[in-house]
Enzyme design. Sequence first.
Site, PDB file in Angstrom:
ATOM      1  N   ASN A 237       0.826  -1.213   0.000  1.00 24.01           N
ATOM      2  CA  ASN A 237       0.000   0.000   0.000  1.00 24.01           C
ATOM      3  C   ASN A 237       0.856   1.258   0.000  1.00 24.01           C
ATOM      4  OD1 ASN A 237      -2.358  -1.496   0.092  1.00 24.01           O
ATOM      5  ND2 ASN A 237      -2.738  -1.154   2.266  1.00 24.01           N
TER       6      ASN A 237
ATOM      7  N   ARG B  27     -10.867  -4.707 -14.232  1.00 21.41           N
ATOM      8  CA  ARG B  27      -9.750  -5.570 -13.842  1.00 21.41           C
ATOM      9  C   ARG B  27     -10.244  -7.003 -13.887  1.00 21.41           C
ATOM     10  NH1 ARG B  27      -6.005  -2.069 -11.282  1.00 21.41           N
ATOM     11  NH2 ARG B  27      -6.993  -0.353 -10.150  1.00 21.41           N
TER      12      ARG B  27
ATOM     13  N   ARG C 113      -5.243   1.370 -13.184  1.00 14.89           N
ATOM     14  CA  ARG C 113      -3.889   1.604 -12.686  1.00 14.89           C
ATOM     15  C   ARG C 113      -3.182   0.321 -12.256  1.00 14.89           C
ATOM     16  NH1 ARG C 113      -4.158   5.970  -8.559  1.00 14.89           N
ATOM     17  NH2 ARG C 113      -3.914   7.392 -10.310  1.00 14.89           N
TER      18      ARG C 113
ATOM     19  N   HIS D  44     -15.444   2.688 -15.155  1.00 13.02           N
ATOM     20  CA  HIS D  44     -15.278   1.972 -13.898  1.00 13.02           C
ATOM     21  C   HIS D  44     -16.547   1.221 -13.507  1.00 13.02           C
ATOM     22  CE1 HIS D  44     -14.607   1.838  -9.366  1.00 13.02           C
ATOM     23  NE2 HIS D  44     -13.496   1.302  -9.833  1.00 13.02           N
TER      24      HIS D  44
ATOM     25  N   TYR E 128     -12.649 -10.078  -1.776  1.00 10.63           N
ATOM     26  CA  TYR E 128     -13.244  -8.740  -1.800  1.00 10.63           C
ATOM     27  C   TYR E 128     -14.713  -8.868  -1.406  1.00 10.63           C
ATOM     28  CZ  TYR E 128      -9.527  -6.102  -4.205  1.00 10.63           C
ATOM     29  OH  TYR E 128      -8.359  -5.458  -4.531  1.00 10.63           O
TER      30      TYR E 128
ATOM     31  N   ARG F  70     -13.920   2.379   4.253  1.00 10.49           N
ATOM     32  CA  ARG F  70     -12.725   1.555   4.470  1.00 10.49           C
ATOM     33  C   ARG F  70     -11.457   2.396   4.465  1.00 10.49           C
ATOM     34  NH1 ARG F  70      -9.379  -0.539   0.626  1.00 10.49           N
ATOM     35  NH2 ARG F  70     -10.955  -0.304  -0.994  1.00 10.49           N
TER      36      ARG F  70
ATOM     37  N   HIS G 205     -15.448  -3.655   0.019  1.00 14.01           N
ATOM     38  CA  HIS G 205     -15.359  -3.001  -1.285  1.00 14.01           C
ATOM     39  C   HIS G 205     -16.710  -2.530  -1.831  1.00 14.01           C
ATOM     40  CE1 HIS G 205     -14.223  -2.995  -5.723  1.00 14.01           C
ATOM     41  NE2 HIS G 205     -13.233  -2.308  -5.190  1.00 14.01           N
TER      42      HIS G 205
END
Length: 736
Positions: free
Chosen positions: A82, A419, A449, A479, A512, A608, A636
């Site tokens: 992170n 993704r 990214r 997205h 997730y 989060r 998420h």
Amino acid sequence: MNQPQSRSFGTSEVPAARATIDRIELPEFVPPAQPAGGFSGERFLDRELSWLQFNARVLELAEDPDLFLLERVNFLSIFGSNLDEFFMVRVAGLKRRIAAGMAVPSAAGINPVDQLELLLSQAHELQKRHAQVFRQQVNPALEGQGIRIKKWDALNPEQKAGLRKWFVDQVFPILTPLAVDPAHPFPYISGLSLNLAVIVRNPVSGKELFARIKVPDVLPRLIAVDHPGSRNVPSRDVEFISLEDVIAVHLDNLFPGMEVVENYAFRVTRNEDLEVEEDDAENLLQALEKELLRRRFGPPVRLEVVDDMNPAVKALLVRELNVEEDEVFSLPAPLDLRGLSVIAGIDRPDLHYPKHVAHTSRALNESETSKAADVFAAMRRRDILLHHPYDSFSTSVQAFLEQAAADPQVVAIKQTLYRTSGDSPIVDALIDAAESGKQVLALVEIKARFDEQANIDWARKLEQAGVHVVYGIVGLKTHSKLSLVVRRESKGLRRYCHIGTGNYHPRTARYYEDLGLLTTDEQVGEDVSRLFNQLSGYAPKTTFKRLLVAPRSVRSGLIDCIEMEIAHKKAGREARVIIKVNSIVDEAIIDALYRASQAGVKVDVIVRGICAIRPGVPGLSENIRVRSFLGRFLEHSRVFAFRNGDDPLVYIGSADMMHRNLDRRVEALVRLSNKSDVTELLALLNRYLDAGTASWHLDSEGNWMRHHQDANGKPLLDIQTYLLESRARQTGAGRR
């Protein structure tokens, strides 16, 4: 011209003012409406400092002695990963703006230079704490479980002999020593690579020279001493040695005829954010591939060195890499604790979370048979609300697309992909569908990214199979999480849709936490079709009835809902807002929540990561509570719930409350229409917010406090464990 009228309270429709908006590529305009009382920019917490506090919460999990030991190791690795991304993107971006003279004070009113100093100062403290947690807490606990990281001198002769042979056979051929002298300039140091700075001496002249060796990242960072060539680590007592230690003791092989004086590990972090001017790029794939090559050569933003490094060597690195003193992080070895993932993966069930098996949603498999559920038949019966990873992704969303690919009655499939994994069964299903003659559209976001190269690769794979691959709208990342299947049936064509909060990624779906809706609702089907048409072609006159779509109507639509809660409260009715997101930074949304708090509306925010809300400020936000949940699964899902009198409005979707999501991405939120789904989701949110549930609490000064034990020191309910056990009980009851 007649202006569209807002619908009356109690309706579950999107307000008319939002339903008639078109052209999603044009960002919406929301007039500023600050809360009363003259509160300044200090009403917001700084987003970058808030991110560091999020990573501090991750570190708290690594510090928790009650947590399974190898999960603590995993959280140490996650913390490091992170922080790397934070420097590569956020710190690098801030430095770039300062250097270009484009930086402005943050929404919290902090000057850019002061902000950079604060970030670096807090990052230094966090990295020291990170290293201390490993050295003083986790590593001793590992040794107590028979898992040891050894130094070379502590190995026995047989172990040393085995590692020497392995080094000669498997490591030495990979290494390339790079000298620095008048004929050899200082070498380029790639981002995130681990390196050895080596000082060698010419035994004839006595002259000392500097050389650099890159620790190869194609090999595991930690080597099992007794099984150096194997990636399968024994499950019981095992000894490791770091790869850089093995290289260090064999440096004489790399510099024959020279004396090795000293060596030190170091690591560089570079600016690795991407900049692609889409308007000028004839082919987005080619433009992105060029930018990915340039990413490797971004300027350094952090230098990590071992704390016993010779000051002269450190000064040379600082000078050659052109970094500032406050960008140098002196840390105890080993550097880069991401390498602990090798240990975190050891097969020791007693040191991990108990294994869980995701269950097929009851709405999909009501009879509890071993036969795969007919997803289309289940969707025709009712809307299906999925909650992953408690509901299996493979037997729901993945099965939906696989069955669509195999069904001869399906004529078209349209899919967004942000993704996914390289060997994704989702991608395989789309290829199978195209090869069987179906019309298949894949809207691929190749600018996701750090997944850009992977997305380019499978975008080309899809194209080669005959899938129509498009890349969305220029200037916007796509997205949204959408899937549309068109099926020929006796009464004509029927649309089957999936709208989710998470990516179509089978592997991450296992850890997730996300929500998804499977539906055949006609309005949702029309909305999703229209959105795909906007994304793949020219459809400027598009309206949506059940969706809020960014960048046109998510911010304004949610603010409308908040304003309705304010109106309900002023009319003497109960009012409440619950928002669950990854991050919340957008000033317009936060100010709307402040106005709601000032009107007496109870506001609960579950976040989060980043949070710029300052809760509990008298006269501003005393009716706002902010909670955070971290644990086994990555929270998420995004949920937006409004009491709306006695007719609750609940939206789920892909959008966080960030500028990038609301202004520079295509996002979609869908309103749930099934009353039982709404009731179920509201009950879930209230379980999160219950005083007996463990969480972190945010105070008005921006400090997070962990509440995971009651007054007697007993653990509070862990929401994720509760949901796992609850789902297992439900499945067991269904089989009896």
